[in-house]
Design an enzyme around this catalytic site. Sequence first.
Site, PDB file in Angstrom:
ATOM      1  N   ARG A  88       0.868  -1.169   0.000  1.00  0.00           N
ATOM      2  CA  ARG A  88       0.000   0.000   0.000  1.00  0.00           C
ATOM      3  C   ARG A  88       0.903   1.216   0.000  1.00  0.00           C
ATOM      4  O   ARG A  88       2.130   1.091   0.022  1.00  0.00           O
ATOM      5  CB  ARG A  88      -1.035  -0.026   1.152  1.00  0.00           C
ATOM      6  N   GLY A  89       0.293   2.417   0.001  1.00  0.00           N
ATOM      7  CA  GLY A  89       1.094   3.634  -0.138  1.00  0.00           C
ATOM      8  C   GLY A  89       1.196   3.952  -1.629  1.00  0.00           C
ATOM      9  O   GLY A  89       1.528   3.078  -2.442  1.00  0.00           O
ATOM     10  N   ALA A  90       0.918   5.222  -1.958  1.00  0.00           N
ATOM     11  CA  ALA A  90       0.755   5.586  -3.368  1.00  0.00           C
ATOM     12  C   ALA A  90       1.933   5.167  -4.267  1.00  0.00           C
ATOM     13  O   ALA A  90       1.726   4.511  -5.303  1.00  0.00           O
ATOM     14  CB  ALA A  90       0.485   7.086  -3.466  1.00  0.00           C
ATOM     15  N   ARG A  94      -7.225   0.082  -6.756  1.00  0.00           N
ATOM     16  CA  ARG A  94      -7.412   1.078  -5.692  1.00  0.00           C
ATOM     17  C   ARG A  94      -7.600   2.439  -6.361  1.00  0.00           C
ATOM     18  O   ARG A  94      -6.728   2.907  -7.080  1.00  0.00           O
ATOM     19  CB  ARG A  94      -6.220   1.100  -4.720  1.00  0.00           C
ATOM     20  N   GLN A 137      -2.024   1.699   9.939  1.00  0.00           N
ATOM     21  CA  GLN A 137      -0.715   1.837   9.273  1.00  0.00           C
ATOM     22  C   GLN A 137       0.294   2.544  10.175  1.00  0.00           C
ATOM     23  O   GLN A 137       1.488   2.356  10.031  1.00  0.00           O
ATOM     24  CB  GLN A 137      -0.870   2.628   7.956  1.00  0.00           C
ATOM     25  N   ASP A 187      -1.935  10.700  -1.351  1.00  0.00           N
ATOM     26  CA  ASP A 187      -2.238   9.720  -2.406  1.00  0.00           C
ATOM     27  C   ASP A 187      -2.543  10.390  -3.725  1.00  0.00           C
ATOM     28  O   ASP A 187      -2.457   9.765  -4.781  1.00  0.00           O
ATOM     29  CB  ASP A 187      -3.410   8.845  -1.982  1.00  0.00           C
ATOM     30  N   ASN A 204      -5.384  12.291   1.346  1.00  0.00           N
ATOM     31  CA  ASN A 204      -4.520  11.383   2.118  1.00  0.00           C
ATOM     32  C   ASN A 204      -5.413  10.557   3.040  1.00  0.00           C
ATOM     33  O   ASN A 204      -6.642  10.728   3.070  1.00  0.00           O
ATOM     34  CB  ASN A 204      -3.468  12.179   2.903  1.00  0.00           C
ATOM     35  N   LYS A 205      -4.792   9.686   3.782  1.00  0.00           N
ATOM     36  CA  LYS A 205      -5.510   8.761   4.670  1.00  0.00           C
ATOM     37  C   LYS A 205      -6.555   9.491   5.509  1.00  0.00           C
ATOM     38  O   LYS A 205      -6.307  10.587   6.010  1.00  0.00           O
ATOM     39  CB  LYS A 205      -4.486   8.056   5.545  1.00  0.00           C
TER      40      LYS A 205
HETATM   41  O1  MRU Z   1      -4.459   3.074   2.379  1.00  0.00           O
HETATM   42  P1  MRU Z   1      -2.975   3.287   2.268  1.00  0.00           P
HETATM   43  O2  MRU Z   1      -2.197   2.621   3.355  1.00  0.00           O
HETATM   44  O3  MRU Z   1      -2.460   2.950   0.892  1.00  0.00           O
HETATM   45  O4  MRU Z   1      -2.805   4.840   2.450  1.00  0.00           O
HETATM   46  C1  MRU Z   1      -1.516   5.393   2.334  1.00  0.00           C
HETATM   47  C2  MRU Z   1      -1.458   6.810   2.658  1.00  0.00           C
HETATM   48  O5  MRU Z   1      -2.436   7.467   2.910  1.00  0.00           O
HETATM   49  C3  MRU Z   1      -0.106   7.434   2.556  1.00  0.00           C
HETATM   50  O6  MRU Z   1       0.019   8.492   3.454  1.00  0.00           O
HETATM   51  C4  MRU Z   1       0.075   7.959   1.130  1.00  0.00           C
HETATM   52  O7  MRU Z   1      -0.093   6.922   0.198  1.00  0.00           O
HETATM   53  C5  MRU Z   1       1.377   8.572   0.924  1.00  0.00           C
HETATM   54  S1  MRU Z   1       2.608   7.355   0.796  1.00  0.00           S
HETATM   55  C6  MRU Z   1       4.093   7.999   0.429  1.00  0.00           C
END
Ligand code: MRU
Length: 362
Positions: A52-54, A89, A200, A241, A251-252
């Site tokens: 996960r993470g963009a 996603r 996370q 993201d 973002n999250k």
């Molecule tokens: O749902 P996730 O764990 O993929 O969400 C990730 C985030 O919100 C991160 O902060 C974002 O992707 C930035 S990662 C460098």
Amino acid sequence: MTAENFRTIWLKPDDPDVVQIIDQRLLPHAYTVHDLRTWQDADTAIADMYVRGAPLIGATAAWGLYLAALADPTPAGVRAAAEALLLSRPTAVNLRWAVERILRLVAASGDDLAQRIRTDAQAICDEDVEISRGIGEHGVVLLEEIARRKPGETINVLTHCNAGSLATINYGTATAPIYFAQQRGIDVHVWVDETRPRNQGSQLTAWELSESGVPHTLVVDNAGGHLMQHGMVDIVFTGTDRTTRCGDVANKIGTYLKALAAHDNGIPFYVALPSTTIDWHSRDGVAEIPIEERDPEEVSHIYGISNGKPTRVRTTANDTPVSNYAFDVTPARLVTGLITERGICKASEEGLLSVFPEMRDE
Ligand code: MRU
């Protein structure tokens, strides 16, 4: 992570038909390497959040298209996989960026499509490491400024979710300035938001900060406002993201509330992002960014370890209705600045164009 050679995705050394990832669902309790053998494996790994993470989502999709080309080396075969991966996603724009980059290769003529995609997927990963390094170099200046203002005192950073090495290929985005500060001997401590429902923060950010020896403390998501009111936060760093051309930041879920609290307390709120996370075709984040809604069971249940065994327990009544919005949008007006690989800019169209002038006519 600060180890030079740490990677979150790689080709299996003795079998280049297999891509390997860390199964992040099992951290911090187990470090398990998981094999991706088909593009469908990559699709599952993204949708079910093994990764996960963009930036890592984008890289995994690129490697997924390599696996697709190994199985069916025709442009039609790769395009079909690309269409499916794009749905895995919806919020992180790096996914579309990486898939479109690989599809440009598919459209170009040349031999051995799989090998060409392999080279580009590797390039995407190598470039991401350099991008994170750039974010670290620019972002650390903010921490150095705070260190000058309060000599001999600890600098407290608050972060949300995991925008660390585990969300990228190495170094992370929001964590890169922190790792650089640590290397320069700056006394930095991180408040880690738990980040319900997938945790996370508690499961990934706390783990990687611990592996790197960065002092940190886990707090519940609702603690940020209290910490800020009591002078216990010097700066907030988050990832994103998708950031619009005008500087709105997805973002999250919960990031927006942190930005509101930071604004009310006069605390700088910075978002660290690679250029691959900018959606140059959208302007109004609230209206235009699709917000992923995930399985309600992520909210109604909680996962952890009990007596050494992975355990999932329900915390709600059986019939409690649940919704699970995974992201929110922080309007640009609440963002003090954006930390990119090219420098820090205002969260605005002009700000972003000042560091990426080639996107003016995009
Ligand atoms: O749902 P996730 O764990 O993929 O969400 C990730 C985030 O919100 C991160 O902060 C974002 O992707 C930035 S990662 C460098």
